[in-house]
Write a protein that holds these residues in place. Structure first.
Motif, PDB file in Angstrom:
ATOM      1  N   SER A  63      39.564  56.410  51.511  1.00  0.00           N
ATOM      2  CA  SER A  63      40.878  56.539  50.895  1.00  0.00           C
ATOM      3  C   SER A  63      40.892  57.725  49.937  1.00  0.00           C
ATOM      4  N   GLY A  64      41.955  58.527  50.034  1.00  0.00           N
ATOM      5  CA  GLY A  64      42.085  59.695  49.172  1.00  0.00           C
ATOM      6  C   GLY A  64      41.451  60.946  49.723  1.00  0.00           C
ATOM      7  N   PHE A  65      40.976  60.876  50.966  1.00  0.00           N
ATOM      8  CA  PHE A  65      40.331  62.029  51.598  1.00  0.00           C
ATOM      9  C   PHE A  65      40.887  62.215  53.012  1.00  0.00           C
ATOM     10  N   PHE A  66      40.650  63.396  53.591  1.00  0.00           N
ATOM     11  CA  PHE A  66      41.056  63.647  54.973  1.00  0.00           C
ATOM     12  C   PHE A  66      40.052  64.577  55.647  1.00  0.00           C
TER      13      PHE A  66
ATOM     14  N   LYS B 154      39.293  67.584  58.601  1.00  0.00           N
ATOM     15  CA  LYS B 154      39.855  68.647  59.439  1.00  0.00           C
ATOM     16  C   LYS B 154      38.765  69.691  59.682  1.00  0.00           C
TER      17      LYS B 154
ATOM     18  N   TYR C 255      37.850  66.573  52.940  1.00  0.00           N
ATOM     19  CA  TYR C 255      38.558  67.151  51.801  1.00  0.00           C
ATOM     20  C   TYR C 255      39.202  66.053  50.960  1.00  0.00           C
ATOM     21  N   GLN C 256      39.274  66.315  49.666  1.00  0.00           N
ATOM     22  CA  GLN C 256      39.956  65.413  48.753  1.00  0.00           C
ATOM     23  C   GLN C 256      41.456  65.706  48.792  1.00  0.00           C
ATOM     24  N   GLU C 257      42.272  64.673  48.916  1.00  0.00           N
ATOM     25  CA  GLU C 257      43.710  64.871  49.112  1.00  0.00           C
ATOM     26  C   GLU C 257      44.408  65.487  47.905  1.00  0.00           C
ATOM     27  N   ASP C 258      44.054  65.066  46.704  1.00  0.00           N
ATOM     28  CA  ASP C 258      44.820  65.495  45.537  1.00  0.00           C
ATOM     29  C   ASP C 258      44.636  66.964  45.181  1.00  0.00           C
ATOM     30  N   ASN C 259      43.442  67.523  45.415  1.00  0.00           N
ATOM     31  CA  ASN C 259      43.214  68.927  45.060  1.00  0.00           C
ATOM     32  C   ASN C 259      42.687  69.781  46.209  1.00  0.00           C
ATOM     33  N   GLN C 260      42.618  69.206  47.418  1.00  0.00           N
ATOM     34  CA  GLN C 260      42.181  69.910  48.633  1.00  0.00           C
ATOM     35  C   GLN C 260      40.726  70.391  48.547  1.00  0.00           C
TER      36      GLN C 260
END
Length: 285
Positions: free
Chosen positions: A146-149, A151, A189-194
């Protein structure tokens, strides 16, 4: 004495078909050729890469020189070791060369050539070769925290990957950036700050490489996440998954074993020192 000839894209494709006849034995040679076929088809002007083979290509011998790195392969015949040794003696070793991901069946022949050259030996080390069948890779459950993606890595990520890599050296950024642009790679990657926090790439030999998790995000299973996603993407292309791990790296060794990888062989790395000072890179490379 064997007579080497320069090869092109069609020759690489023909050689790959020879190794495809027994992937259980020649999975590494097949994937190395696949990697360079990918480079040739995605880059119109591939500088400082030379492929050599024999007039009789049915023997399967190839020697790929990628700037200063050497990759080899030869079908198993009565005189394959002798052929490979004779072929390697024809290369110019004065600038310093690194024999990379050398399977154990080629190790003795390659070592004899390297140790016979005037440039002194810089290092000689051995890694474990880990293998995961594509069928098992497709069954891996990729759970994104959660909070990551996830790519593919971007060109801008190359500096982060290279600066964090244990084996980073002069010129490694060039190779990492090129592989990011032309082959399979995965980043978490972390969603809030990429922010890029974990990653791996497919190296020139076709193996999973440069697996890393930032110190600030370790012990959270992120390494397993990117390895699973990378393995899934490789398997979707109908390839098995291969990785090399230095035996002293207990954390990575444990991770790959936990995910179902098996050690199938050892790979040797040998490098010679340039005869006249350190190796220098052209601007932009």
């Amino acid at each position: 004495m064997v007579s080497l000839q320069k090869a092109g894209l069609q020759d690489l494709e023909h050689l790959q078909k020879l190794y495809a006849c027994d992937l259980s034995k020649y999975c590494t040679e097949f994937q190395c050729l696949d990697s360079f076929i990918g480079l040739y088809t995605t880059r119109l002007h591939l500088k400082n890469v030379e492929v050599f083979t024999l007039p009789d290509q049915e023997l399967g011998l190839f020697v790929i020189v990628d700037r200063y790195q050497i990759f080899v392969g030869c079908l198993d015949t009565e005189n394959s070791e002798q052929l490979l040794e004779q072929a390697l003696h024809q290369l110019d070793w004065w600038g310093g060369m690194q024999c990379s991901s050398i399977r154990s069946r080629y190790g003795a022949a390659v070592a004899r050539v390297v140790k016979s050259k005037v440039p002194p030996l810089k290092f000689d080390l051995e890694n474990n070769l880990y293998f995961l069948p594509k069928e098992e890779a497709l069954e891996l459950d990729v759970e994104v925290p959660s909070g990551f993606f996830l790519k593919a890595l971007s060109q801008q990520d190359a500096h982060v990957v290279d600066s964090s890599w244990e084996w980073s050296h002069s010129g490694s950024f060039f190779f990492i950036e090129r592989q990011i642009l032309t082959s399979i790679c995965v980043g978490l990657y972390q969603e809030d700050n990429q922010e890029l926090v974990a990653w791996c790439i497919r190296a020139q030999d076709g193996f999973l490489a440069a697996l890393q998790v930032k110190d600030s995000h370790q012990r959270r299973g992120f390494g397993a996440v990117v390895v699973k996603e990378y393995s899934r993407r490789v398997a979707l292309l109908d390839y098995d998954v291969i990785a090399e791990v230095y035996p002293g790296n207990k954390a990575s060794s444990g991770l790959f074993r936990k995910l179902g990888f098996k050690v199938i062989d050892q790979c040797r790395w040998l490098a010679t020192v340039p005869s006249q000072g350190d190796f220098t890179w052209p601007d932009g490379e």
